[in-house]
Design a protein around this motif. Structure first.
Motif, PDB file in Angstrom:
ATOM      1  N   ALA B   1       0.850  -1.193   0.000  1.00 59.69           N
ATOM      2  CA  ALA B   1       0.000   0.000   0.000  1.00 59.69           C
ATOM      3  C   ALA B   1       0.885   1.243   0.000  1.00 59.69           C
ATOM      4  O   ALA B   1       2.008   1.208   0.484  1.00 59.69           O
ATOM      5  CB  ALA B   1      -0.877   0.003   1.244  1.00 59.69           C
ATOM      6  N   GLN B   2       0.373   2.293  -0.563  1.00 63.33           N
ATOM      7  CA  GLN B   2       1.151   3.519  -0.543  1.00 63.33           C
ATOM      8  C   GLN B   2       0.439   4.559   0.313  1.00 63.33           C
ATOM      9  O   GLN B   2      -0.775   4.520   0.475  1.00 63.33           O
ATOM     10  CB  GLN B   2       1.406   4.049  -1.947  1.00 63.33           C
ATOM     11  CG  GLN B   2       0.202   4.247  -2.828  1.00 63.33           C
ATOM     12  CD  GLN B   2       0.642   4.608  -4.248  1.00 63.33           C
ATOM     13  OE1 GLN B   2       1.634   4.110  -4.764  1.00 63.33           O
ATOM     14  NE2 GLN B   2      -0.106   5.495  -4.876  1.00 63.33           N
ATOM     15  N   LYS B   3       1.235   5.469   0.850  1.00 68.67           N
ATOM     16  CA  LYS B   3       0.698   6.436   1.792  1.00 68.67           C
ATOM     17  C   LYS B   3       1.477   7.735   1.687  1.00 68.67           C
ATOM     18  O   LYS B   3       2.683   7.733   1.445  1.00 68.67           O
ATOM     19  CB  LYS B   3       0.831   5.865   3.212  1.00 68.67           C
ATOM     20  CG  LYS B   3       0.229   6.706   4.310  1.00 68.67           C
ATOM     21  CD  LYS B   3       0.413   5.999   5.654  1.00 68.67           C
ATOM     22  CE  LYS B   3      -0.103   6.853   6.792  1.00 68.67           C
ATOM     23  NZ  LYS B   3       0.129   6.215   8.114  1.00 68.67           N
ATOM     24  N   VAL B   4       0.781   8.839   1.865  1.00 69.35           N
ATOM     25  CA  VAL B   4       1.405  10.162   1.859  1.00 69.35           C
ATOM     26  C   VAL B   4       1.012  10.877   3.143  1.00 69.35           C
ATOM     27  O   VAL B   4      -0.178  10.963   3.449  1.00 69.35           O
ATOM     28  CB  VAL B   4       0.959  10.986   0.632  1.00 69.35           C
ATOM     29  CG1 VAL B   4       1.586  12.379   0.680  1.00 69.35           C
ATOM     30  CG2 VAL B   4       1.346  10.266  -0.656  1.00 69.35           C
ATOM     31  N   THR B   5       1.994  11.377   3.858  1.00 74.17           N
ATOM     32  CA  THR B   5       1.728  12.054   5.121  1.00 74.17           C
ATOM     33  C   THR B   5       2.198  13.501   5.064  1.00 74.17           C
ATOM     34  O   THR B   5       3.366  13.773   4.764  1.00 74.17           O
ATOM     35  CB  THR B   5       2.445  11.335   6.284  1.00 74.17           C
ATOM     36  OG1 THR B   5       1.993   9.985   6.346  1.00 74.17           O
ATOM     37  CG2 THR B   5       2.134  12.030   7.617  1.00 74.17           C
ATOM     38  N   GLN B   6       1.284  14.390   5.335  1.00 78.57           N
ATOM     39  CA  GLN B   6       1.622  15.811   5.492  1.00 78.57           C
ATOM     40  C   GLN B   6       1.314  16.157   6.934  1.00 78.57           C
ATOM     41  O   GLN B   6       0.175  16.391   7.301  1.00 78.57           O
ATOM     42  CB  GLN B   6       0.793  16.665   4.524  1.00 78.57           C
ATOM     43  CG  GLN B   6       1.130  16.398   3.072  1.00 78.57           C
ATOM     44  CD  GLN B   6       0.281  17.228   2.126  1.00 78.57           C
ATOM     45  OE1 GLN B   6      -0.648  16.711   1.505  1.00 78.57           O
ATOM     46  NE2 GLN B   6       0.594  18.509   2.029  1.00 78.57           N
ATOM     47  N   ASP B  29       6.914   0.594  -4.582  1.00 78.49           N
ATOM     48  CA  ASP B  29       7.327   0.701  -5.978  1.00 78.49           C
ATOM     49  C   ASP B  29       8.763   1.219  -6.083  1.00 78.49           C
ATOM     50  O   ASP B  29       9.201   2.024  -5.264  1.00 78.49           O
ATOM     51  CB  ASP B  29       6.413   1.665  -6.741  1.00 78.49           C
ATOM     52  CG  ASP B  29       5.033   1.073  -6.957  1.00 78.49           C
ATOM     53  OD1 ASP B  29       4.060   1.836  -6.884  1.00 78.49           O
ATOM     54  OD2 ASP B  29       4.956  -0.138  -7.204  1.00 78.49           O
ATOM     55  N   THR B  30       9.459   0.762  -7.111  1.00 80.43           N
ATOM     56  CA  THR B  30      10.780   1.313  -7.387  1.00 80.43           C
ATOM     57  C   THR B  30      10.672   2.497  -8.342  1.00 80.43           C
ATOM     58  O   THR B  30      11.526   3.371  -8.357  1.00 80.43           O
ATOM     59  CB  THR B  30      11.707   0.246  -8.011  1.00 80.43           C
ATOM     60  OG1 THR B  30      11.042  -0.328  -9.135  1.00 80.43           O
ATOM     61  CG2 THR B  30      12.021  -0.836  -6.995  1.00 80.43           C
ATOM     62  N   THR B  31       9.619   2.501  -9.125  1.00 81.53           N
ATOM     63  CA  THR B  31       9.330   3.637  -9.995  1.00 81.53           C
ATOM     64  C   THR B  31       8.021   4.272  -9.549  1.00 81.53           C
ATOM     65  O   THR B  31       6.998   3.584  -9.476  1.00 81.53           O
ATOM     66  CB  THR B  31       9.211   3.202 -11.466  1.00 81.53           C
ATOM     67  OG1 THR B  31      10.420   2.590 -11.879  1.00 81.53           O
ATOM     68  CG2 THR B  31       8.921   4.418 -12.357  1.00 81.53           C
ATOM     69  N   TYR B  32       8.067   5.532  -9.258  1.00 82.53           N
ATOM     70  CA  TYR B  32       6.864   6.218  -8.813  1.00 82.53           C
ATOM     71  C   TYR B  32       6.998   7.707  -9.139  1.00 82.53           C
ATOM     72  O   TYR B  32       8.058   8.176  -9.569  1.00 82.53           O
ATOM     73  CB  TYR B  32       6.609   6.018  -7.305  1.00 82.53           C
ATOM     74  CG  TYR B  32       7.797   6.330  -6.417  1.00 82.53           C
ATOM     75  CD1 TYR B  32       8.702   5.326  -6.086  1.00 82.53           C
ATOM     76  CD2 TYR B  32       8.002   7.610  -5.910  1.00 82.53           C
ATOM     77  CE1 TYR B  32       9.804   5.589  -5.281  1.00 82.53           C
ATOM     78  CE2 TYR B  32       9.084   7.887  -5.101  1.00 82.53           C
ATOM     79  CZ  TYR B  32       9.991   6.873  -4.782  1.00 82.53           C
ATOM     80  OH  TYR B  32      11.074   7.144  -3.989  1.00 82.53           O
ATOM     81  N   TYR B  33       5.889   8.430  -8.972  1.00 83.31           N
ATOM     82  CA  TYR B  33       5.857   9.854  -9.278  1.00 83.31           C
ATOM     83  C   TYR B  33       5.313  10.608  -8.068  1.00 83.31           C
ATOM     84  O   TYR B  33       4.390  10.147  -7.403  1.00 83.31           O
ATOM     85  CB  TYR B  33       4.955  10.129 -10.489  1.00 83.31           C
ATOM     86  CG  TYR B  33       5.485   9.539 -11.763  1.00 83.31           C
ATOM     87  CD1 TYR B  33       5.268   8.204 -12.080  1.00 83.31           C
ATOM     88  CD2 TYR B  33       6.214  10.315 -12.665  1.00 83.31           C
ATOM     89  CE1 TYR B  33       5.762   7.649 -13.247  1.00 83.31           C
ATOM     90  CE2 TYR B  33       6.719   9.775 -13.837  1.00 83.31           C
ATOM     91  CZ  TYR B  33       6.490   8.442 -14.116  1.00 83.31           C
ATOM     92  OH  TYR B  33       6.978   7.902 -15.277  1.00 83.31           O
TER      93      TYR B  33
END
Lengths: 113, 115
Positions: B1-6, B29-33
């Motif tokens: 799963a991916q997660k973004v924390t601000q 992922d090894t490639t992401y944006y």
């Protein structure tokens, strides 16, 4: 002006009403999206269409029904909504549906009474 | 799963101050944006930048600059000499193969720049 137009800007509806949100883009994009932005949650992806075909349904309740008649238009049909569905509904578009920058509309602020 | 924390939900500065908005992400992922978007009071999110995971060069665009550090999984955004018009909610986002290339947004940071 981002090129993505959403109507209406504001909508108040009762739980038994049926209404539709409209999104239109004239950017020549092939992918269109619906996002939900609630006060206390991060932006949630709802649906993705790529070349008019639905490619993503993020476990959205059936009271939300999307429609994409062509690559320039996207609708979100609403029926028997709940008060917790009150939110800002944002439409976006991009060239493709993978890793592209999105162009957003100004959203429809929906209040369900 | 991916997660973004601000982690910063709200920041208040006085005009002309520099301000940095933090973004930390998680992905397998090894490639992401990575992306940053600005949401002014009018509501629409405005694209600011997209970075590929293989490009760790910092970027500067006028008063805006971005610091991408893979070692700490961070993609921080700095506004130099802030202006009242910079007042908005800023979102960091991530996309990669692991989540079907769909954007995962952070919770956003509300920046208020006072005159």
């Amino acid at each position: 002006e981002t090129g993505v137009t959403q109507t209406p800007r504001h909508l108040v509806m009762g739980m038994t009403n049926k209404k539709s949100l409209k999104c239109e883009q004239h950017l020549g994009h092939n992918a269109m999206y619906w996002y939900k932005q609630s006060a206390k949650k991060p932006l949630e992806l709802m649906f993705v269409y790529n070349f008019k075909e639905q490619t993503e349904n993020n476990s959205v309740p059936s009271r939300f029904s999307p429609e994409c008649p062509n690559s320039s238009h996207l609708f979100l049909h609403l029926h028997t909504l709940q008060p917790e569905d009150s939110a800002l509904y944002l439409c976006a578009s991009s060239h493709r549906d993978t890793n592209e920058k999105l162009f957003f509309g100004s959203g429809t602020q929906l209040s369900v009474l | 799963a991916q997660k973004v924390t601000q982690a910063q939900t709200e920041i208040s500065v006085v005009e002309k101050e520099d301000v940095t908005l933090d973004c930390v992400y998680e992905t397998r992922d090894t490639t992401y944006y990575l992306f940053w978007y600005k949401q002014p009071p009018s509501g629409e999110l405005v694209f600011l930048i997209r970075r590929n995971s293989f490009d760790e060069q910092n970027e500067i665009s006028g008063r805006y600059s971005w610091n991408f550090q893979k070692s700490t999984s961070s993609f921080n955004f700095t506004i130099t000499a802030s202006q009242v018009v910079d007042s908005a909610v800023y979102f960091c986002a991530l996309s990669g193969n692991n989540a079907g290339n769909m954007l995962t947004f952070g919770g956003g940071t509300r920046l208020m720049v006072k005159p």
